[in-house]
Design a protein around this motif. Sequence first.
Motif, PDB file in Angstrom:
ATOM      1  N   ARG A 166       0.831  -1.201   0.000  1.00 46.07           N
ATOM      2  CA  ARG A 166       0.000   0.000   0.000  1.00 46.07           C
ATOM      3  C   ARG A 166       0.869   1.255   0.000  1.00 46.07           C
ATOM      4  O   ARG A 166       0.565   2.235  -0.694  1.00 46.07           O
ATOM      5  N   GLU A 170       0.756   4.121  -2.873  1.00 42.73           N
ATOM      6  CA  GLU A 170       0.475   5.519  -2.545  1.00 42.73           C
ATOM      7  C   GLU A 170       1.628   6.420  -2.987  1.00 42.73           C
ATOM      8  O   GLU A 170       1.402   7.521  -3.505  1.00 42.73           O
ATOM      9  N   ARG A 174      -0.406   5.002  -7.657  1.00 41.35           N
ATOM     10  CA  ARG A 174      -1.053   3.924  -8.401  1.00 41.35           C
ATOM     11  C   ARG A 174      -2.151   3.203  -7.616  1.00 41.35           C
ATOM     12  O   ARG A 174      -2.685   2.204  -8.087  1.00 41.35           O
ATOM     13  N   LEU A 175      -2.486   3.683  -6.456  1.00 36.28           N
ATOM     14  CA  LEU A 175      -3.486   2.982  -5.650  1.00 36.28           C
ATOM     15  C   LEU A 175      -4.801   2.841  -6.400  1.00 36.28           C
ATOM     16  O   LEU A 175      -5.463   1.796  -6.330  1.00 36.28           O
ATOM     17  N   HIS A 176      -5.168   3.857  -7.168  1.00 36.59           N
ATOM     18  CA  HIS A 176      -6.438   3.812  -7.894  1.00 36.59           C
ATOM     19  C   HIS A 176      -6.408   2.808  -9.047  1.00 36.59           C
ATOM     20  O   HIS A 176      -7.454   2.460  -9.596  1.00 36.59           O
ATOM     21  N   TRP A 177      -5.217   2.327  -9.418  1.00 32.80           N
ATOM     22  CA  TRP A 177      -5.122   1.333 -10.480  1.00 32.80           C
ATOM     23  C   TRP A 177      -5.802   0.020 -10.087  1.00 32.80           C
ATOM     24  O   TRP A 177      -6.130  -0.791 -10.955  1.00 32.80           O
ATOM     25  N   THR A 179      -8.680  -0.262  -8.712  1.00 32.89           N
ATOM     26  CA  THR A 179     -10.134  -0.103  -8.628  1.00 32.89           C
ATOM     27  C   THR A 179     -10.889  -1.114  -9.480  1.00 32.89           C
ATOM     28  O   THR A 179     -11.814  -1.786  -8.995  1.00 32.89           O
ATOM     29  N   ASP A 180     -10.523  -1.245 -10.747  1.00 34.71           N
ATOM     30  CA  ASP A 180     -11.250  -2.151 -11.646  1.00 34.71           C
ATOM     31  C   ASP A 180     -11.153  -3.593 -11.179  1.00 34.71           C
ATOM     32  O   ASP A 180     -12.147  -4.332 -11.202  1.00 34.71           O
ATOM     33  N   TRP A 350      -6.157   4.160 -16.887  1.00 31.10           N
ATOM     34  CA  TRP A 350      -4.701   4.232 -16.798  1.00 31.10           C
ATOM     35  C   TRP A 350      -4.015   3.289 -17.783  1.00 31.10           C
ATOM     36  O   TRP A 350      -2.899   3.566 -18.227  1.00 31.10           O
TER      37      TRP A 350
END
Length: 393
Positions: A166, A170, A174-177, A179-180, A350
């Motif tokens: 994590r 952060e 790339r943390l949002h990468w 999501t999918d 992304w």
Amino acid sequence: MSLVTDSSELAALCQTLSQYPFVTVDTEFLRETTFWPKVCVIQVACDERAAAIDALAPDLDLTPFFELMANPNITKVFHAARQDLEIIWNLAKIIPAPLFDTQVAAMVCGYGDQIAYGELAQSLCKVTLDKSSRFTDWSRRPLSDAQVDYAIADVTYLRDIYKALRQKLEKTGRLHWLTDEMATLCSQDTYEQRPDRAWERYAHRARKPRDLAVLTELAAWREHEAQTRDVPRSRVLKDDIMIEVALAAPRSAEALGNLRAFPRGMERSRAGAEILAAIERGLERDPNTLPRIDRERRGNGGGATVELLKVLLRQVAEKNGVAAKMIATTEDLEALAADDRADIAALKGWRRELFGEKAVQLKHGRLALTVENNRVVTLEYHEADAEGESVDA
């Protein structure tokens, strides 16, 4: 060693765990002789506590554990979560969320495709896990101290792995990468075992609509039979035999029994009669109601394009420290080779920014690949360059 075997102890444990921002979770289960996984042990940990829950303990009420999994204020951390989530979904019809899968996160952080938990523990925690109980029979009781220690180790080091990954995500933004991927893992549709969709994993074996029609009916029958009897699909009918039957489409018990691989005598059983009925349903289906068979996308030079896209994918993955599989699959590349606007993950978000745009440029000659110092690099063509020179992209 901490083994929870009664409901009051489990309730107290889950109350403690609920005070923390995240918990790590793992399961030990058996599936060799059943369709549905049989959970035997559930391991959980927070920063201050780790325990194994004996899921087979008499009269144990797992409700506090399921409530913990459903708590929206606690991040649930798994490694290679899919099978664990399937177990929880089957038992309680809930999917733990919010979710963090360390295997997926490791792919984003450049640890390769589907890295094992032990490898991550060694890399990030500098420990070598004891795997002596890996192939133990988790349904046998009593559990030994070694079994419990082994099980708990799978969630204790997971705490440090989670924190390290994590932090990396952060730091790199790339943390949002994730999501999918987490959305897919948290979707009920991922775990619904629907007989009417059982054909999908074998669709590539259908050569024409009739094949697909019969295969669809046969796969649905086998799926329903396996679920009802709670046995593995192969115990009902092995994959290769099912496909052979679908392609041959015999219409009598004699013709069915004459197939080389078909189990002798089965054609005269209840299952044999149901297989013949499924074949008839398939043959009677309107071809217009069938899913479209995806033809080989590599015709007309598409194969060469796919291979070139694979080189670009590897170059992008290595340059950015991301597992190639996380960016695009071979199926994605085949779809992209055929259509610049294909509905694939590689052309969204992304992934498009990292790879998709370059892939489209490569297809249309606006990007080239070359080798410098034994490394593949990309060269972008600029039309405004009067001398037609290329510059490193």
